[in-house]
Write a protein that holds these residues in place. Sequence first.
Motif, short mmCIF file in Angstrom:
data_model
loop_
_atom_site.label_atom_id
_atom_site.label_comp_id
_atom_site.label_asym_id
_atom_site.label_seq_id
_atom_site.Cartn_x
_atom_site.Cartn_y
_atom_site.Cartn_z
N ASN B 377 73.23 56.62 25.29
CA ASN B 377 73.79 58.69 25.96
C ASN B 377 72.23 59.75 26.28
O ASN B 377 73.34 60.58 27.19
N SER B 378 71.51 59.95 25.85
CA SER B 378 71.05 60.75 25.84
C SER B 378 70.65 61.43 26.83
O SER B 378 69.95 62.37 27.30
N PHE B 379 70.41 60.56 28.47
CA PHE B 379 69.83 60.32 29.12
C PHE B 379 70.24 61.59 29.96
O PHE B 379 69.92 62.48 30.49
N ALA B 380 71.62 61.16 29.65
CA ALA B 380 72.71 62.73 30.70
C ALA B 380 72.61 63.66 29.92
O ALA B 380 72.70 64.75 30.97
N ASN B 381 72.20 63.63 28.98
CA ASN B 381 71.73 65.01 28.31
C ASN B 381 70.49 65.73 28.24
O ASN B 381 70.41 66.85 28.57
N LEU B 382 69.79 64.51 28.29
CA LEU B 382 68.27 65.49 28.85
C LEU B 382 68.30 66.09 30.86
O LEU B 382 67.74 67.63 30.72
N THR B 383 69.16 65.35 31.45
CA THR B 383 68.72 66.04 32.49
C THR B 383 70.12 66.39 32.94
O THR B 383 70.43 67.27 33.95
#
Lengths: 63, 439
Positions: B377-383
């Motif tokens: 899930n963190s890819f959406a938060n990172l980007t």
Amino acid sequence: MSNFEDWARATYLQAGIEVNNDELALVEMIYVSALSQLEMLDRIDLEEFPARGVDLRHAPKAT
Amino acid sequence: MTHPQDLTLRQQSEAIRRGDLSAKELLEATLERLRDRDPAINSTPVVFDELSQVQISQAPAGPLYGVPITVKDMYALPWRAARNGTTLNLIPAGASGPYRNLRDAGVIVVGIANQHELGIGSTGIYSAYGPVHNPWNPLRCAGGSSGGSAAGVAARLVAGSLASDSGGSTRIPASFCGVVGLKLTYGSVPYDGYFGAATTFSAPGLVARDGGDARMLTAAMLQRPLPQQSGSGLRVGLVRQPFWNDVDHETADACTKALTLAGWKVSEVKIDNLELAGAAFLARLIAEAGIPSPEVFATLSEPTRALLLAGMLAPARFVPRADRVRAAVRYSLAAALETVDFLAWPATPSTAPTLDDPWVTLPSGRVLVDVPNVRQNSFANLTGAPAISIPVGLSDSQMPIGLQLLGPWGSEARLLDAAEHIERASDRAFVNLVAPLAR
């Protein structure tokens, strides 16, 4: 005490936080695991990853 | 006669508008259901009985007039400080930005949604209010950190909830509880009075029973119309490693089947430097989590304390490198999204684990569920990109499975089109499922 325990306790003391031995064992396990992942960043070529501004609200502007 | 909380949020709103149901009747039915069902779930530990009545008298005649929702403990309300899953008032009472947007649409905040303490956890096990139980099986966790939001909607206590998402905290519990969870594009609404203002990862999230309800809540939150369009004919990109390869077989199969049913054009996509994204997320997250005051520290559970204490020791040298990687993977994502409309992979690597043993066995081995949950899930938060979790199946153990779609910045409407298209393609087979504790 190990070097990790000495160092960790000194750090927490500065922040006014007391920790016990059981807690330190769990902290060390988490820290070692996190550090092994973070050290991937030490190996990046800074030429390939230039410092660029980021506006998270939008797609990055075309270069 | 149908209980008002068995209606969708859209139906509740329409019934009030037509005069078939009054806001007061809906509120009373909601309070009754909370009293009856929530003791076994613990999704909504704080209920505003009298203040809800006051809100009805003051609510504007907006598109969500009279519709009860819950709000995660991360948002300040005019009558209550945000506690972030602790016993302490951490942000003073006041009208937080996300609350204002929903209030202006006419919602009634009927209670506080339980959450993992400080938002640091994907299970909902550790909270000052006690753990959240999954309505599909109360021995299983509801996910986190917005576990109360997802469990309350899945148990049909309310039809919608304001959640938050810093590393999957809306999508993970939505996946575990069989409801829709949408993380907004970073910075798309005012952040004052919201814990997310302290990080570059957080965005408000909306939890609802299906895509149509999520669209209503999202339009209210973004304060702009999100007209429905066809979700057919879209192009979807799959990122195999690690998002499809290291998940359990039932989860991968259900997600694959949903994509097949949707009839979308599916292709494999490569995100350059994706292998560094997790480290970049971790470095920044540690730096941004900071150090709570000793007063806060003293109230926390042992695992949360240990995570924060470990983070305090992390060298700062990683942060500027993480920022360089973050900038690079945002370009990689933007390039990938020029060839497809969105990316897809399982929202969680497995179904919800048990509360007393929150570990899962994946192809890579046995692991604490938080690790692969954050990885998925963190890819959406990172980007900063928006992403949604949609229910697409039930496991053999009768636990929900969620598919995640990640789209371009500002593409919430398209993600909801896709969610509703999958619902139609599956004859609403999964959004119409009712959890055992909601029957």
